[in-house]
Design a protein around this motif. Structure first.
Motif, PDB file in Angstrom:
ATOM      1  N   ILE A  15       0.840  -1.204   0.000  1.00 53.75           N
ATOM      2  CA  ILE A  15       0.000   0.000   0.000  1.00 53.75           C
ATOM      3  C   ILE A  15       0.871   1.249   0.000  1.00 53.75           C
ATOM      4  O   ILE A  15       0.570   2.240  -0.675  1.00 53.75           O
ATOM      5  CB  ILE A  15      -0.958  -0.012   1.208  1.00 53.75           C
ATOM      6  CG1 ILE A  15      -1.998  -1.129   1.053  1.00 53.75           C
ATOM      7  CG2 ILE A  15      -1.662   1.340   1.358  1.00 53.75           C
ATOM      8  CD1 ILE A  15      -2.918  -1.292   2.250  1.00 53.75           C
ATOM      9  N   ARG A  16       1.985   1.195   0.742  1.00 56.37           N
ATOM     10  CA  ARG A  16       2.886   2.351   0.769  1.00 56.37           C
ATOM     11  C   ARG A  16       3.441   2.637  -0.624  1.00 56.37           C
ATOM     12  O   ARG A  16       3.542   3.792  -1.043  1.00 56.37           O
ATOM     13  CB  ARG A  16       4.028   2.100   1.753  1.00 56.37           C
ATOM     14  CG  ARG A  16       4.945   3.304   1.940  1.00 56.37           C
ATOM     15  CD  ARG A  16       6.084   2.992   2.886  1.00 56.37           C
ATOM     16  NE  ARG A  16       5.590   2.666   4.202  1.00 56.37           N
ATOM     17  CZ  ARG A  16       5.825   1.511   4.823  1.00 56.37           C
ATOM     18  NH1 ARG A  16       6.533   0.577   4.229  1.00 56.37           N
ATOM     19  NH2 ARG A  16       5.354   1.291   6.032  1.00 56.37           N
ATOM     20  N   THR A  37      -1.803  -6.109  -9.517  1.00 56.27           N
ATOM     21  CA  THR A  37      -0.351  -6.302  -9.534  1.00 56.27           C
ATOM     22  C   THR A  37       0.142  -7.424  -8.638  1.00 56.27           C
ATOM     23  O   THR A  37       1.311  -7.795  -8.714  1.00 56.27           O
ATOM     24  CB  THR A  37       0.360  -5.001  -9.116  1.00 56.27           C
ATOM     25  OG1 THR A  37      -0.097  -4.609  -7.807  1.00 56.27           O
ATOM     26  CG2 THR A  37       0.057  -3.885 -10.106  1.00 56.27           C
ATOM     27  N   ARG A  38      -0.707  -7.961  -7.766  1.00 56.74           N
ATOM     28  CA  ARG A  38      -0.289  -9.035  -6.867  1.00 56.74           C
ATOM     29  C   ARG A  38      -1.219 -10.236  -6.995  1.00 56.74           C
ATOM     30  O   ARG A  38      -2.427 -10.073  -7.152  1.00 56.74           O
ATOM     31  CB  ARG A  38      -0.323  -8.578  -5.400  1.00 56.74           C
ATOM     32  CG  ARG A  38       0.994  -8.042  -4.870  1.00 56.74           C
ATOM     33  CD  ARG A  38       1.232  -6.623  -5.231  1.00 56.74           C
ATOM     34  NE  ARG A  38       2.390  -6.070  -4.537  1.00 56.74           N
ATOM     35  CZ  ARG A  38       2.865  -4.856  -4.771  1.00 56.74           C
ATOM     36  NH1 ARG A  38       2.284  -4.070  -5.651  1.00 56.74           N
ATOM     37  NH2 ARG A  38       3.926  -4.413  -4.120  1.00 56.74           N
ATOM     38  N   TRP A 173       9.812  -4.640 -12.958  1.00 55.04           N
ATOM     39  CA  TRP A 173       9.324  -5.318 -11.754  1.00 55.04           C
ATOM     40  C   TRP A 173       8.423  -6.457 -12.183  1.00 55.04           C
ATOM     41  O   TRP A 173       7.736  -6.374 -13.216  1.00 55.04           O
ATOM     42  CB  TRP A 173       8.534  -4.340 -10.886  1.00 55.04           C
ATOM     43  CG  TRP A 173       7.777  -5.003  -9.762  1.00 55.04           C
ATOM     44  CD1 TRP A 173       8.210  -5.222  -8.493  1.00 55.04           C
ATOM     45  CD2 TRP A 173       6.446  -5.545  -9.822  1.00 55.04           C
ATOM     46  NE1 TRP A 173       7.245  -5.862  -7.751  1.00 55.04           N
ATOM     47  CE2 TRP A 173       6.147  -6.076  -8.548  1.00 55.04           C
ATOM     48  CE3 TRP A 173       5.488  -5.635 -10.825  1.00 55.04           C
ATOM     49  CZ2 TRP A 173       4.927  -6.686  -8.261  1.00 55.04           C
ATOM     50  CZ3 TRP A 173       4.272  -6.246 -10.541  1.00 55.04           C
ATOM     51  CH2 TRP A 173       4.005  -6.763  -9.266  1.00 55.04           C
ATOM     52  N   SER A 174       8.423  -7.542 -11.403  1.00 60.64           N
ATOM     53  CA  SER A 174       7.440  -8.605 -11.622  1.00 60.64           C
ATOM     54  C   SER A 174       6.920  -9.077 -10.276  1.00 60.64           C
ATOM     55  O   SER A 174       7.573  -8.901  -9.240  1.00 60.64           O
ATOM     56  CB  SER A 174       8.046  -9.778 -12.405  1.00 60.64           C
ATOM     57  OG  SER A 174       8.883 -10.565 -11.579  1.00 60.64           O
ATOM     58  N   SER A 175       5.740  -9.666 -10.293  1.00 62.46           N
ATOM     59  CA  SER A 175       5.161 -10.221  -9.071  1.00 62.46           C
ATOM     60  C   SER A 175       5.985 -11.427  -8.632  1.00 62.46           C
ATOM     61  O   SER A 175       6.740 -11.997  -9.425  1.00 62.46           O
ATOM     62  CB  SER A 175       3.708 -10.612  -9.314  1.00 62.46           C
ATOM     63  OG  SER A 175       3.622 -11.582 -10.343  1.00 62.46           O
ATOM     64  N   PRO A 176       5.862 -11.853  -7.369  1.00 60.48           N
ATOM     65  CA  PRO A 176       6.693 -12.961  -6.871  1.00 60.48           C
ATOM     66  C   PRO A 176       6.629 -14.218  -7.728  1.00 60.48           C
ATOM     67  O   PRO A 176       7.635 -14.895  -7.931  1.00 60.48           O
ATOM     68  CB  PRO A 176       6.133 -13.200  -5.468  1.00 60.48           C
ATOM     69  CG  PRO A 176       5.618 -11.870  -5.043  1.00 60.48           C
ATOM     70  CD  PRO A 176       5.057 -11.251  -6.290  1.00 60.48           C
ATOM     71  N   GLY A 177       5.448 -14.535  -8.252  1.00 57.66           N
ATOM     72  CA  GLY A 177       5.319 -15.732  -9.074  1.00 57.66           C
ATOM     73  C   GLY A 177       5.534 -15.499 -10.550  1.00 57.66           C
ATOM     74  O   GLY A 177       5.464 -16.441 -11.349  1.00 57.66           O
ATOM     75  N   GLY A 178       5.776 -14.247 -10.937  1.00 60.80           N
ATOM     76  CA  GLY A 178       6.018 -13.923 -12.333  1.00 60.80           C
ATOM     77  C   GLY A 178       4.771 -13.736 -13.170  1.00 60.80           C
ATOM     78  O   GLY A 178       4.858 -13.531 -14.381  1.00 60.80           O
TER      79      GLY A 178
END
Length: 255
Positions: A15-16, A37-38, A173-178
Motif C-alpha cells: 500500500i505504501r 499487480t499481486r 518489476w514482476s510479481s513474486p510468481g512472475g
C-alpha cells in the motif's frame, strides 16, 4: 496456483508503494491496484481496515512545493518528517541488476540501489539504498520513516549522480510468481545530505523501459536505448539537470 493471503507487513509495504506512486488513490483504487499487480487473495474490507489502523499510510507523501519551500517554517517541519537516516548494517541480501554509483562527497563510498533475486521459489525485487565504504569494507543503509516517499522496487534501472543528488530512472518489476510484469518510466531524486526521496514529474520523457544506459555530460544526463515490454529501443533522450526538464527526443537516422 491459488492466490496467497499476504501478511500484514507485506500489505503495508504494498500500500505504501501505491501511495507513493498514486497519492490521489482512495481505498477502492488502492484495492484494485493490489489485485491487478499481486497474486493475492484480498478483500476491499481488509484494505479499508488496515488504512484505519495505520495512519501513516494515509499521508500522501512529500510534494514538490514542500521541497521548494523547505526553508519556511511549516514546510521545513513537514520535510523533516520524510528525511531518512544512515545506519550501520550487514551486507545486502543477494541480488542482481542493481545500480552502483560513487557517493558525491565521499570518494571512497559506493551507493547501491534496488535489484532483484530469485530464491528458487519466487522473485524478490528491492528498493533499498546501501552504502559501501571501500576503505574499511563497512556497510550502512538508509532507514526511512514509514510515511516517506520512495521509489517502488525494481531492477535493470539506471542511476546517476549530479551535484549532491542521485537520480534513478525506469527499470522493471514482476510479481513474486512472475504472473505480473511491468516496465517503469518514473524519475526520482535522492537528496544525499538529507536522504530525502522526491519523485520528479517531468513531461516528455522516455517511454517505460529497462536495461537502458545513462551518461552525465556537464549539466545533462543522456539516456539511450533499453527494452520495453515488447521491443528494443534505439532512441536518445537528454535530461536538463538544473531545470529538471526533458529535451525533445532524438531518433536514429533512417536506414
Amino acid at each position: 496456483m491459488p492466490d496467497v493471503v499476504p501478511s500484514r507487513d507485506e500489505l503495508v509495504a504494498a500500500i505504501r508503494e501505491i501511495r507513493n506512486e498514486h497519492p490521489e488513490f482512495g481505498i477502492k483504487r488502492i484495492w484494485s491496484k493490489l489485485k491487478e499487480t499481486r497474486a493475492w487473495e484480498l478483500s476491499e474490507k481488509r484494505v479499508q481496515k488496515l488504512l484505519k489502523e495505520e495512519p501513516a499510510l494515509n499521508d500522501r507523501g512529500v510534494s514538490d512545493h514542500l521541497v521548494r519551500d523547505a526553508m519556511s517554517g511549516t514546510a521545513e517541519h513537514k520535510r523533516q518528517e520524510f528525511m531518512g537516516c544512515e545506519i550501520s548494517c550487514e551486507r545486502p541480501s543477494p541480488r542482481a541488476y542493481i545500480s552502483l554509483c560513487t557517493h558525491p562527497t565521499k570518494t571512497d563510498t559506493l551507493i547501491i540501489f534496488g535489484g532483484e533475486h530469485y530464491n528458487g521459489v519466487k522473485n524478490i525485487f528491492h528498493n533499498d539504498v546501501y552504502f559501501l565504504n571501500i576503505s574499511d569494507g563497512q556497510w550502512s543503509r538508509i532507514s526511512l520513516p514509514d510515511s516517506a516517499a520512495r521509489p517502488e522496487p525494481r531492477s535493470a534501472h539506471q542511476a546517476w549522480i549530479w551535484s549532491d543528488s542521485m537520480y534513478i530512472f525506469g527499470g522493471e518489476w514482476s510479481s513474486p510468481g512472475g504472473q505480473k510484469f511491468k516496465v517503469l518510466n518514473d524519475l526520482w531524486r535522492l537528496d544525499i545530505p538529507t536522504l530525502l526521496w522526491t519523485r520528479l514529474e517531468c513531461p516528455g520523457g522516455p517511454s517505460p523501459r529497462s536495461g537502458h544506459r545513462v551518461a552525465v555530460a556537464g549539466t545533462r544526463a543522456v539516456l539511450y536505448g533499453g527494452l520495453t515490454a515488447t521491443k528494443y529501443c534505439q532512441d536518445l533522450h537528454v535530461f536538463d539537470l538544473p531545470a529538471h526538464r526533458w529535451r525533445p527526443r532524438v531518433d536514429p537516422p533512417a536506414a
